[in-house]
Scaffold this motif. Structure first.
Motif, mmCIF file in Angstrom:
data_model
loop_
_atom_site.group_PDB
_atom_site.id
_atom_site.type_symbol
_atom_site.label_atom_id
_atom_site.label_comp_id
_atom_site.label_asym_id
_atom_site.label_seq_id
_atom_site.Cartn_x
_atom_site.Cartn_y
_atom_site.Cartn_z
ATOM 1 N N SER A 67 -0.335 20.069 19.447
ATOM 2 C CA SER A 67 -1.489 19.517 19.097
ATOM 3 C C SER A 67 -2.494 19.597 20.472
ATOM 4 C CB SER A 67 -1.246 17.990 19.210
ATOM 5 O OG SER A 67 -0.586 17.269 20.083
ATOM 6 N N ILE B 94 3.005 26.210 18.091
ATOM 7 C CA ILE B 94 1.606 25.511 18.158
ATOM 8 C C ILE B 94 1.842 23.924 18.196
ATOM 9 C CG2 ILE B 94 -0.676 25.214 17.058
ATOM 10 C CD1 ILE B 94 -0.533 27.850 15.738
ATOM 11 N N PRO C 163 -5.631 24.154 14.283
ATOM 12 C CA PRO C 163 -4.936 23.470 15.022
ATOM 13 C C PRO C 163 -4.361 22.162 14.182
ATOM 14 C CG PRO C 163 -7.312 23.656 15.671
ATOM 15 C CD PRO C 163 -7.119 24.148 14.117
ATOM 16 N N HIS D 136 -2.714 22.735 21.664
ATOM 17 C CA HIS D 136 -3.101 24.084 21.759
ATOM 18 C C HIS D 136 -4.339 24.308 20.698
ATOM 19 C CE1 HIS D 136 1.345 25.567 22.454
ATOM 20 N NE2 HIS D 136 0.561 25.834 23.604
ATOM 21 N N ASP D 137 -5.007 25.218 20.917
ATOM 22 C CA ASP D 137 -6.202 25.552 20.251
ATOM 23 C C ASP D 137 -6.227 27.091 19.866
ATOM 24 O OD1 ASP D 137 -8.608 25.543 19.192
ATOM 25 O OD2 ASP D 137 -9.784 25.522 20.966
ATOM 26 N N SER E 12 -9.060 29.343 23.984
ATOM 27 C CA SER E 12 -7.544 29.314 23.055
ATOM 28 C C SER E 12 -6.400 29.367 23.625
ATOM 29 C CB SER E 12 -7.822 30.678 22.235
ATOM 30 O OG SER E 12 -7.505 31.826 23.141
#
Length: 205
Positions: A73, A71, A158, A75-76, A17
């Protein structure tokens, strides 16, 4: 992990994460105390208390009481329960795609990490990939989502595209003096370099 449970138990499920967070201490250093002034406004807590039908209290957490998030692209964002009983998210900027608020409302009766119902929903959503009970909200900038994060399994979905997803998170307790545990405070990385855009006041992001 949790040594009290076997390695294949939901309490020991491991996932990757990531997200960018800017904590309260940094927000307070901005000229207009971005976000903090909203959190400290009595009208906000009075309104949310009326929605919850109970008196709410601001968190005393030095960083996690009110914070902004970013957030990208890359990031998770993680699925999780909050320690704060109630959470409000003010949406500030959307990405080109994704970024919905995903949640399973009121799926954990108690706030205990040992609640079997909480274990069951983690197993169902993360370990089995069953999302039948997951609801999705496509919030627009300027909209506020208010929910019980301690009882509702949730995440920010996401995102895709070059534009960052930005938001402001406000947390509240049911008793005066509430704050997140040291475990949670130490687990969050505050003010990473890639989130510095959140505290700029010149309109750039």
């Amino acid at each position: 992990g949790d040594a009290r449970y076997p390695s294949n138990h939901p309490r020991n499920y491991k996932m990757h994460s990531s997200a960018g967070f800017v904590g309260r201490k940094s927000l307070q250093q901005t000229q207009r105390q971005l976000g903090v002034s909203i959190y400290e406004d009595d009208r906000m807590i009075q309104f949310l208390s009326s929605v919850a039908n109970k008196q709410l209290y601001r968190s005393e957490d030095t960083n996690g009481s009110v914070y902004s998030y970013r957030i990208t692209s890359h990031h998770d964002p993680p699925w999780h329960f909050d320690e704060s009983p109630y959470t409000a998210i003010l949406y500030l900027q959307n990405s080109e795609g994704g970024g919905e608020f995903d949640f399973v409302p009121w799926c954990r009766p108690s706030q205990s990490k040992d609640d079997i119902k909480g274990h069951d929903i983690v197993r169902q959503v993360l370990m089995e990939g069953n999302t039948d009970e997951v609801r999705h909200i496509a919030a627009e900038p300027g909209e506020l989502i208010f929910f019980s994060g301690a009882h509702s399994f949730h995440r920010a979905a996401p995102v895709s595209g070059p534009t960052n997803r930005l938001g402001l998170v406000l947390t509240f307790g049911e008793e005066a003096g509430f704050a997140n545990s040291r475990t949670v405070r130490d687990a969050n990385e505050w003010d990473p370099k890639d989130a510095s855009c959140l505290i700029k006041e010149d309109g750039e992001r």
